[in-house]
Design a protein around this motif. Structure first.
Motif, short mmCIF file in Angstrom:
data_model
loop_
_atom_site.label_atom_id
_atom_site.label_comp_id
_atom_site.label_asym_id
_atom_site.label_seq_id
_atom_site.Cartn_x
_atom_site.Cartn_y
_atom_site.Cartn_z
N ALA A 45 0.84 -1.19 0.00
CA ALA A 45 0.00 0.00 0.00
C ALA A 45 0.88 1.24 0.00
O ALA A 45 1.92 1.27 0.65
CB ALA A 45 -0.91 -0.01 1.22
N SER A 46 0.45 2.24 -0.74
CA SER A 46 1.19 3.49 -0.79
C SER A 46 0.23 4.65 -1.02
O SER A 46 -0.94 4.44 -1.32
CB SER A 46 2.25 3.45 -1.91
OG SER A 46 1.62 3.29 -3.16
N GLY A 47 0.76 5.86 -0.90
CA GLY A 47 -0.04 7.04 -1.19
C GLY A 47 -0.50 7.81 0.04
O GLY A 47 -1.17 8.84 -0.09
N GLY A 48 -0.18 7.30 1.22
CA GLY A 48 -0.57 8.00 2.42
C GLY A 48 0.21 9.29 2.61
O GLY A 48 1.18 9.57 1.89
N GLY A 49 -0.22 10.07 3.59
CA GLY A 49 0.45 11.32 3.87
C GLY A 49 -0.38 12.18 4.79
O GLY A 49 -1.37 11.74 5.37
N LEU A 61 -6.88 12.20 -0.92
CA LEU A 61 -5.71 11.36 -1.17
C LEU A 61 -6.15 10.16 -1.98
O LEU A 61 -7.30 9.73 -1.88
CB LEU A 61 -5.08 10.86 0.14
CG LEU A 61 -4.20 11.78 0.96
CD1 LEU A 61 -3.81 11.08 2.26
CD2 LEU A 61 -2.97 12.20 0.19
N ARG A 62 -5.23 9.62 -2.75
CA ARG A 62 -5.50 8.36 -3.44
C ARG A 62 -4.46 7.34 -3.01
O ARG A 62 -3.26 7.54 -3.21
CB ARG A 62 -5.46 8.51 -4.96
CG ARG A 62 -5.93 7.24 -5.66
CD ARG A 62 -6.00 7.35 -7.15
NE ARG A 62 -4.70 7.18 -7.79
CZ ARG A 62 -4.52 6.81 -9.04
NH1 ARG A 62 -5.57 6.56 -9.81
NH2 ARG A 62 -3.31 6.70 -9.55
N LEU A 63 -4.94 6.26 -2.43
CA LEU A 63 -4.07 5.17 -2.04
C LEU A 63 -4.01 4.14 -3.16
O LEU A 63 -4.97 3.93 -3.88
CB LEU A 63 -4.58 4.50 -0.77
CG LEU A 63 -4.81 5.41 0.45
CD1 LEU A 63 -5.23 4.56 1.65
CD2 LEU A 63 -3.59 6.23 0.76
N SER A 64 -2.86 3.50 -3.25
CA SER A 64 -2.67 2.42 -4.22
C SER A 64 -2.26 1.15 -3.50
O SER A 64 -1.56 1.20 -2.48
CB SER A 64 -1.57 2.79 -5.23
OG SER A 64 -1.92 3.94 -5.97
N CYS A 65 -2.70 0.03 -4.02
CA CYS A 65 -2.33 -1.28 -3.50
C CYS A 65 -1.80 -2.07 -4.69
O CYS A 65 -2.58 -2.50 -5.54
CB CYS A 65 -3.53 -1.96 -2.88
SG CYS A 65 -3.25 -3.68 -2.36
N ALA A 66 -0.49 -2.23 -4.73
CA ALA A 66 0.14 -2.91 -5.85
C ALA A 66 0.56 -4.32 -5.45
O ALA A 66 1.13 -4.53 -4.37
CB ALA A 66 1.35 -2.11 -6.32
N ALA A 67 0.30 -5.25 -6.32
CA ALA A 67 0.69 -6.64 -6.07
C ALA A 67 1.95 -6.97 -6.86
O ALA A 67 2.10 -6.54 -8.00
CB ALA A 67 -0.43 -7.58 -6.46
#
Length: 122
Positions: free
Chosen positions: A4-8, A16-22
């Motif tokens: 998970a990324s995109g926090g702040g 905000l838009r969070l991403s969850c990359a596999a």
């Protein structure tokens, strides 16, 4: 793994838009959920999306403000968060549901990524 990324840090009312990359596997056959855990509180479900992306579900606390989506070609699931409130402050996690399950029961998710911190504060 799931990442998970995109926090702040964002002001109340912001987005905000969070991403969850596999990586290491494809998630195009998986239900993916977003969860969050605020300081001193239990982890709770936020939203989930079916493998096709056609079916979504939201917790009442975020309905109308958050939108979950996915791009299977990019092996990524997103969580667009608008109209953020201080009570949305938490570490956000994405996870893969066990086969055949659609919903937000934590124990029905068998693979979890590391979280990303979202802080909503003025």
């Amino acid at each position: 793994q799931l990442q998970a990324s995109g926090g702040g840090l964002v002001h109340p009312g912001g987005s905000l838009r969070l991403s969850c990359a596999a990586s290491g596997f494809t998630l195009d056959h998986d239900v993916i959920g977003w969860f969050r855990q605020a300081p001193g509180k239990e982890r709770e479900g936020v939203s989930c999306i079916s493998s096709s992306g056609y079916t979504t579900y939201y917790a009442d606390s975020v309905k109308g403000r958050f939108t979950i989506s996915r791009d299977n070609a990019k092996n990524t699931v997103y969580l667009q968060m608008n109209s953020l409130k201080p009570e949305d402050t938490a570490v956000y996690y994405c996870a893969r549901a066990a086969s055949g399950y659609f919903g937000l029961l934590l124990h029905r998710y068998d693979f979890w990524g590391q979280g990303t911190l979202v802080t909503v504060s003025s």
